[in-house]
Scaffold this active site. Structure first.
Site, PDB file in Angstrom:
ATOM      1  N   ARG A  40      -4.293  -3.249  15.175  1.00  0.00           N
ATOM      2  CA  ARG A  40      -4.233  -2.001  14.829  1.00  0.00           C
ATOM      3  C   ARG A  40      -3.514  -1.123  15.738  1.00  0.00           C
ATOM      4  O   ARG A  40      -2.804  -0.170  15.237  1.00  0.00           O
ATOM      5  CB  ARG A  40      -5.795  -1.656  14.618  1.00  0.00           C
ATOM      6  CG  ARG A  40      -6.347  -2.163  13.296  1.00  0.00           C
ATOM      7  CD  ARG A  40      -7.790  -1.924  13.393  1.00  0.00           C
ATOM      8  NE  ARG A  40      -8.322  -2.349  11.841  1.00  0.00           N
ATOM      9  CZ  ARG A  40      -9.391  -2.448  11.527  1.00  0.00           C
ATOM     10  NH1 ARG A  40     -10.598  -2.149  12.388  1.00  0.00           N
ATOM     11  NH2 ARG A  40     -10.145  -3.043  10.351  1.00  0.00           N
ATOM     12  N   HIS A  73      -2.260  -1.634   5.272  1.00  0.00           N
ATOM     13  CA  HIS A  73      -2.593  -2.861   5.975  1.00  0.00           C
ATOM     14  C   HIS A  73      -3.362  -2.904   7.365  1.00  0.00           C
ATOM     15  O   HIS A  73      -3.373  -1.939   7.847  1.00  0.00           O
ATOM     16  CB  HIS A  73      -1.540  -3.985   6.180  1.00  0.00           C
ATOM     17  CG  HIS A  73      -0.468  -3.673   7.189  1.00  0.00           C
ATOM     18  ND1 HIS A  73       0.454  -4.520   7.804  1.00  0.00           N
ATOM     19  CD2 HIS A  73      -0.256  -2.387   7.814  1.00  0.00           C
ATOM     20  CE1 HIS A  73       1.100  -3.776   8.634  1.00  0.00           C
ATOM     21  NE2 HIS A  73       0.803  -2.601   8.679  1.00  0.00           N
ATOM     22  N   GLU A  74      -4.126  -3.864   7.539  1.00  0.00           N
ATOM     23  CA  GLU A  74      -4.963  -3.892   8.867  1.00  0.00           C
ATOM     24  C   GLU A  74      -6.082  -2.943   8.730  1.00  0.00           C
ATOM     25  O   GLU A  74      -6.415  -2.286   9.665  1.00  0.00           O
ATOM     26  CB  GLU A  74      -4.078  -3.873  10.003  1.00  0.00           C
ATOM     27  CG  GLU A  74      -2.815  -4.876  10.640  1.00  0.00           C
ATOM     28  CD  GLU A  74      -3.460  -6.239  10.514  1.00  0.00           C
ATOM     29  OE1 GLU A  74      -4.729  -6.524  10.664  1.00  0.00           O
ATOM     30  OE2 GLU A  74      -2.459  -7.060  10.412  1.00  0.00           O
ATOM     31  N   GLY A  75      -6.583  -2.870   7.577  1.00  0.00           N
ATOM     32  CA  GLY A  75      -7.643  -1.826   7.295  1.00  0.00           C
ATOM     33  C   GLY A  75      -6.995  -0.485   6.980  1.00  0.00           C
ATOM     34  O   GLY A  75      -6.437   0.175   7.524  1.00  0.00           O
TER      35      GLY A  75
END
Length: 596
Positions: A296, A439-441
């Site tokens: 992140r 993306h990635e949360g």
């Protein structure tokens, strides 16, 4: 034209973070500033010479499936081969596994230049590094020898396989299955969606890190385990064997980030797909999220550097493009002036500078915290570092992804109609950056993570740890007359945020849905306060440098101008957000679906 400011990177590493102090630690004792400068020089040269030139071509010519495999323009592999040859794939990994054992902050500074130059190509090493980090942390010795070493060497690339078509971000709903065999491996069956780097011919092998459920495990996330699933099976001696049962089901065609192939993969559909359990069964999600924290930070860095590239492009254009005359000009026949002389263009440029340089400082600060985690031996200090990193990570991912996208929007605006065309890179940079809040949360998930977990973890310990840092900065800055007003504003904003946090955490106990309904707004507000803190720290350094008669007056005055802008134009927005949050507003919850 460079797509980033090397001078700002040097400022952040050596003046802001004083990164050379890490060389006193045993882990980094073999390095010095000469080593760091050498790495940064190699990265700068390679980014501009080998990554930047094909960025537009990779965007225009997406990866294609030719019936046999995914084909990517040859410039991508050539650039990545140079990246691997320079040893950069293993920059932060232990020397034991063939890495350089560089500080994470230095590696991220080097990586940032590749992101600014061509994020589509630079994504492949980022993905590989994330997968390799998982193996380095949780893999067995045998797994590291078999899979990690060739990944650090850059011979094999890696991916992360989390999402599924029916589950998306709801990982508790994944259905990919791992069935144990008598031979010690597992048979993997299922489908994974949105897998960047999932199929290509850029490396000899691809090591997929796959979340799957072993039959008999607990419900939801409790039953998730983590598996190594190679594209090509690996023999005991490390040589490559037959193709594993991982097949390409389709390529996703994206708005931006087109140079990075994004795939739908089938596991075990046409032939046996062998997977190898990492660590303990049913602990896969915890392992993956350990890696996700660093991933992140990488996403936030990518968002920041796409905005940095847009800022540099629009700044150059504004200096060179003549148009109109100053508001108070009386002679209509006078020569036109460069648009940078117009107040609104300066506002657009200052916004970009404040967002980009504030976000980059935060991200490198987080990277330096990772370095401190790896070197600190005092348990109490280590606990504090970990708490700071935990609470800053959702901000480091989400704030740049949201506001550096705004910076890219402003870059297009500076160029006007030209910015909306493919004659200039700013439209591509905007499209590329739109991915980062997804993306990635997603942005919303980061808000839920911050307000729903991080601020109250360990009975508010992370919040208190951050408060100590912010209040110390405000207290020190208050001693400098030119910064006293900013110090007072920061202190007030933090106290308001802390009080509001207490209110919302208490409201969660009786009305969790209502208390978390505006978690995204809370995240934006919290992030603005954090960036204000980061800017005040930069302003302290700039003020001290100017007082000592340091050269580069324009550089340090630029820092002070950006700080002034952020405190006058941006931080006041948090007051409005706080008023809304303080009512624990439920407008979004109450509207009936039919009313939409």
């Amino acid at each position: 034209m460079a797509s980033f400011s090397r001078r700002d990177l040097d400022f952040l590493l050596y003046e802001y973070l004083q990164i050379e102090k890490l060389c006193a630690q045993p882990r980094y004792a073999e390095h010095d500033r000469g080593t760091f400068d050498g790495i940064l020089h190699v990265a700068e040269t390679m980014a501009e010479a080998e990554f930047a030139p094909h960025a537009a071509k990779a965007d225009a010519h997406e990866p294609e499936f030719d019936g046999q495999g995914v084909r990517i323009i040859p410039e991508v592999k050539a650039a990545l081969d140079s990246f691997v040859a320079a040893g950069l794939m293993g920059a932060t990994f232990d020397a034991e596994w063939g890495g350089m054992q560089l500080p994470v902050a230095v590696s991220q500074a080097a990586t940032s230049m590749f992101y600014a130059a061509n994020i589509g190509t630079a994504a492949y090493p980022m993905l590989t590094g994330g997968a390799a980090n998982l193996l380095a942390t949780f893999g067995s010795q045998a797994q590291k020898e078999k899979f990690l070493r060739p990944m650090v060497a850059g011979k094999w690339f890696g991916t992360m396989c989390l999402s599924e078509p029916q589950a998306g971000s709801s990982l508790s709903d994944i259905v990919t299955k791992a069935t144990p065999t008598a031979d010690g491996h597992y048979l993997i069956t299922g489908r994974k969606m949105w897998i960047s780097g999932g199929e290509h011919d850029l490396s000899e092998n691809i090591v997929h890190m796959v979340l799957a459920k072993i039959p008999g495990g607990g419900p939801g996330v409790k039953g998730i385990s983590l598996f190594i699933v190679p594209k090509v099976r690996v023999n005991e001696d490390g040589s490559l064997g037959p193709r594993n049962g991982v097949s390409l089901a389709g390529i996703n065609h994206k708005m931006g980030y087109r140079g990075t192939v994004n795939t739908l993969l089938n596991f075990g559909e046409s032939s046996e797909c062998h997977g190898y359990l990492v660590g303990e069964a049913h602990r896969g999600l915890g392992y993956m999220f350990h890696m996700m924290n660093e991933a992140r930070i990488g996403v936030g860095l990518g968002a920041t550097m796409l905005a940095a590239a847009g800022y540099q492009a629009s700044l150059q254009y504004a200096k060179e493009r003549p148009q109109g005359r100053l508001i108070d000009a009386k002679d209509p026949t006078a020569p036109q002036v460069p648009i940078i002389q117009h107040a609104d263009i300066r506002r657009l440029l200052l916004t970009q500078k404040a967002y980009v340089e504030g976000a980059l400082a935060l991200l490198l600060r987080c990277a330096a915290l990772v370095d401190e985690q790896r070197t600190e031996t005092d348990r109490a200090k280590l606990a504090r570092i970990t708490l700071l990193l935990e609470i800053l990570t959702p901000v480091a991912k989400a704030w740049p992804s949201e506001f550096c996208l705004e910076a890219n929007k402003h870059a297009i605006q500076v160029l006007g109609g030209y910015g909306y065309t493919r004659d200039f890179p700013v439209e591509r940079l905007y499209r590329d950056n739109r991915l980062n809040s997804i993306h990635e949360g997603t942005h919303g998930i980061q808000g839920l993570d911050l307000l729903g977990r991080k601020v109250s973890m360990e009975d508010g310990a992370a919040m208190r740890a951050l408060g100590v840092e912010i209040e110390a900065t405000a207290r020190d800055a208050a001693q400098e007359p030119s910064l006293a007003a900013y110090a007072e504003a920061l202190e007030g904003a933090w106290r308001r945020t802390a009080a509001l946090t207490d209110l919302l955490v208490a409201a969660r106990k009786s009305a969790p849905a209502r208390a978390l309904a505006n978690a995204t707004i809370y995240l934006d507000m919290f992030g603005h306060v954090v960036i204000a803190w980061i800017w005040l720290q930069q302003a302290q350094i700039a003020t001290a440098k100017l007082a000592k008669g340091a050269g580069e007056i324009s550089f340090y005055e630029g820092k002070l101008a950006a700080c002034r802008f952020f405190f006058r134009y941006e931080l006041p927005k948090t007051e409005t957000q706080a008023r809304l949050l303080g009512t624990v507003d439920d407008t979004a919850l109450l509207i009936d679906e039919a009313a939409f």
